[in-house]
Design a protein around this motif. Structure first.
Motif, mmCIF file in Angstrom:
data_model
loop_
_atom_site.group_PDB
_atom_site.id
_atom_site.type_symbol
_atom_site.label_atom_id
_atom_site.label_comp_id
_atom_site.label_asym_id
_atom_site.label_seq_id
_atom_site.Cartn_x
_atom_site.Cartn_y
_atom_site.Cartn_z
ATOM 1 N N SER A 151 20.246 11.373 11.884
ATOM 2 C CA SER A 151 19.734 11.294 13.035
ATOM 3 C C SER A 151 19.541 10.075 14.067
ATOM 4 O O SER A 151 20.650 10.069 14.583
ATOM 5 C CB SER A 151 18.171 10.080 12.416
ATOM 6 N N HIS A 191 17.935 18.204 9.895
ATOM 7 C CA HIS A 191 16.438 18.028 9.354
ATOM 8 C C HIS A 191 15.617 19.365 9.710
ATOM 9 O O HIS A 191 14.977 19.382 8.478
ATOM 10 C CB HIS A 191 16.168 17.315 10.732
ATOM 11 N N GLN A 214 15.853 17.697 15.653
ATOM 12 C CA GLN A 214 16.868 16.289 16.253
ATOM 13 C C GLN A 214 17.872 16.956 17.136
ATOM 14 O O GLN A 214 17.688 15.936 18.560
ATOM 15 C CB GLN A 214 17.294 14.555 15.454
ATOM 16 N N ASP A 243 21.879 9.796 8.434
ATOM 17 C CA ASP A 243 20.601 9.546 7.343
ATOM 18 C C ASP A 243 21.080 10.478 6.312
ATOM 19 O O ASP A 243 21.607 10.978 6.079
ATOM 20 C CB ASP A 243 19.869 10.657 8.333
#
Lengths: 370, 285
Positions: A279, B256, B248, A298
């Protein structure tokens, strides 16, 4: 790059000369050391820090250190750390932002001068690095931090002479033998280390520790040690058909079943040597007003990992476990051309409820839903 | 994709300063931002494909993905239509003309403009999904004879949230068949009422086997538009959708945005339906 195999030998204590030579050349040497009752990777300046005479006993949800009957320096396999800790740091600045009269200005982070020497890389870990090379360096965009650290790396591999019950590198065809990708490859025998030279630079560094050609007996004992690792592997996972098997079973009832056991704690992704999710967060310096964009590890198990403004994307634990497993063993092939799994077994050991990825796959295979 | 193609040394995190030169209020909660960035276009060769997106960065707040909504033949200015939905968009809504922010891009796959030439085309837009489609529409109306018969179906909840409605007549003049439908009419509404797929089902296609379908909007709308297209005889490898996932890094490294094997930021956001058909069938994938 790869030199013709040339087997050398040096005595145990000469490993210290190797470490000293690397440090003299500006490397930070990292290797196995005991911390909080586990064998982790940390800076090593003296061979006394190595887990001499220790071994690890691993099973689903369990990791214990035990004293060995002998004094082996590398008589264990892999622990909760992987080398990604250094190549893909858990926390790193990617960008800085500063307000000026012309508005916001953006600067890349300063190039780090740090170079690492890894001491004690296992075959599964070499394979994991090759997997991450494809992720971070193989696409249209490369990760600058990974590239910098990978290019300056000096790598001393160590061949396993035993296996944990959680190991399944043979199924994933990643070990236990270190074949290539190292500067020096060591196999420990009682009297010292049999060394394979992998690169010219490896030979140059090796010159510091008075190595001599290995005798036939030393080579034989090294081979026997390596064979012991093969013989001790008990866990199997047939893996050739996994991408198709998993794509056809995305609605299999087993996902609900494992979802009820899984705590979504993210241990598996933390210990996995190939997991790469991250992240980016902003860190503001309240004094100067400068802002840094920090990349942190993450995990797809985090509940809000994939969330959109419109709501959660994988609300159930079963959704998230399915994402992890089908990515690692299935879609990774389409993305990167290999499996994401190297058979190191860490996810099995470090799962607090002992979920075993090989068992989950076997369960799906056994009862493939139509 | 980019004019200055990423080199081995180029970092995906290289961020340029952009200045807001104009803010245009659109429908409720939505505004369009015109950005300029001399630094990002210092060689004058910046280009983007319709369907691509930029990452806009507000230091201290965060970064988010925004589709290009402007004219690909005027690439020196970037147009982004934004709805307030979270921290970044709420802060952006408080900025003024002249303020600066960071920009990275363009990223992602674009609408398959090269595959559309000469074939008929149905464009289905739901709500704010018209924003990523507008560059494609501009490309078509500015090069009308390169494309076959083209229908644009626009769906919105009510007539007063029809995005870019002042441009529809110009698009009609340029030879695009524009049909509007709403879920709930106003008192003065004289047009279609119902879902976009109902309009799609009735469309007088000349030849479905020579027709492409592109759709952008809520995921459920795109799924049913694709199914409707298939039912009409449009083949699955001629149907394209634009997916949205949490982004991201924008370059397929943070993980993600994954959806099945696709990194939506890198393999998408525009994805060909036959390649992602199995993923649509699985909830919460």
């Amino acid at each position: 790059m790869a030199q013709p195999a040339s087997t050398q030998f040096f005595e145990k204590q000469s490993l210290q000369l190797l470490i000293d030579e690397l440090r003299r050349r500006g490397y930070e040497v990292v290797g196995p050391a005991i911390d909080q009752e586990a064998i982790v990777y940390a800076e090593v300046t003296s061979v006394a820090q190595l887990p001499q005479g220790w071994t690890d006993e691993q099973s689903p949800g369990s990791y214990r250190l035990k004293r060995r009957e002998d004094d082996a320096w590398f008589g264990f396999v892999v622990g909760p750390h992987s080398w990604k800790k250094y190549l893909f740091p858990p926390r790193t600045t990617m960008l800085s932002a500063q307000q000026t009269e012309r508005g916001w200005e953006f600067l890349p982070p300063p190039v780090s001068a740090k170079k690492y020497a890894f001491l004690g890389v296992r075959a599964c870990e070499l394979a994991a690095m090759k997997v991450q090379d494809r992720v971070f360096l193989g696409g249209p965009y490369q990760d600058p931090v990974y590239r910098e650290r990978r290019e300056s790396l000096f790598l001393i591999a160590v061949n396993c002479t035993q296996a944990a019950s959680t190991c399944f590198c043979t199924s994933m065809k990643t070990g236990p033998r270190c074949e290539a990708g190292f500067d020096l490859g060591l196999t420990e025998i009682a009297t010292g280390f049999v060394v394979e030279v992998g690169t010219e630079f490896g030979a140059t560094v090796l010159a510091a520790c008075a190595a001599r050609p290995a005798t036939a007996d030393e080579e034989r004992r090294a081979a026997a040690g390596r064979q012991q690792a093969v013989d001790q592997i008990t866990r199997q996972m047939p893996a050739d058909d996994l991408p198709q098997l998993l794509l056809e079973n995305l609605n299999h009832p087993r996902w609900q079943d494992v979802g009820e056991r899984c705590l979504s704690c993210t241990n598996c992704t933390l210990v996995c040597p190939t997991c790469f999710c991250s992240s980016v967060t902003d860190v503001r310096d309240l004094n100067t007003g400068a802002v840094e964009r920090e990349r942190t590890w993450d995990s797809c198990f985090n509940p809000d990992f994939g969330d959109l403004a419109s709501g959660p994307v994988r609300p159930q634990i079963s959704d998230r476990y399915r994402q992890w497993l089908t990515h690692k063993l299935g879609t990774w092939h389409e993305q990167f051309g290999t499996s994401g799994c190297v058979g190191c077994g860490r996810c099995i050991t470090w799962c607090p409820v002992g979920i075993d990825i090989t068992e989950e796959v076997a369960a799906i295979r056994e009862t493939t839903a139509t | 994709m980019t004019a200055t193609a990423p080199t081995i040394a180029a970092s995906p995190w290289t961020t340029h300063t952009a200045r807001i030169t104009e803010i245009i209020p659109e429908i409720e909660g939505v505004a369009t931002y015109r950005l300029q960035s001399p630094a990002a276009n210092s060689d004058g060769r910046y280009r983007f494909q319709p369907g691509q997106f930029n990452m806009l960065y507000l230091p201290g707040v965060g970064e988010a993905a925004f589709s290009m909504s402007g004219n690909p033949e005027r690439p020196s200015e970037w147009i982004h239509t934004v709805r307030v939905a979270g921290n970044v968009t709420r802060t952006l809504a408080g900025l003024q003309e002249g303020d600066t922010l960071g920009v990275r891009g363009p990223f992602g796959s674009g609408w398959p403009v090269n595959h559309l030439s000469g074939l008929d085309l149905v464009i289905v837009a739901g709500g704010l999904g018209l924003a990523p489609l507008r560059p494609l529409i501009y490309q078509i109306v500015q090069n009308r004879n390169r494309f076959g018969e083209t229908w644009l179906i626009v769906g919105a909840r009510t007539p007063d949230v029809l995005l870019y409605s002042s441009e529809f007549d110009a698009w009609r003049q340029a030879g695009m068949d524009v049909q509007i439908t709403v879920d709930r009419p106003s008192n003065s509404w004289m047009g279609n009422i119902g879902v976009v797929t109902a309009v799609l089902d009735r469309l007088a296609l000349a030849d479905a086997s020579r027709t492409q379908l592109v759709a952008c909007g809520p995921e459920v709308m795109m799924k049913y538009a694709a199914l409707s297209g298939l039912r009409r005889g449009i083949s699955a490898d001629r149907i394209w959708v634009s997916m949205e996932r949490n982004m991201q890094c924008a370059v397929g490294l943070c993980g993600h945005c994954q959806w099945g094997a696709a990194f939506v930021c890198k393999d998408g956001p525009v994805l060909r339906y036959d390649r992602i058909q199995p993923y649509f069938a699985v909830e919460s994938l």
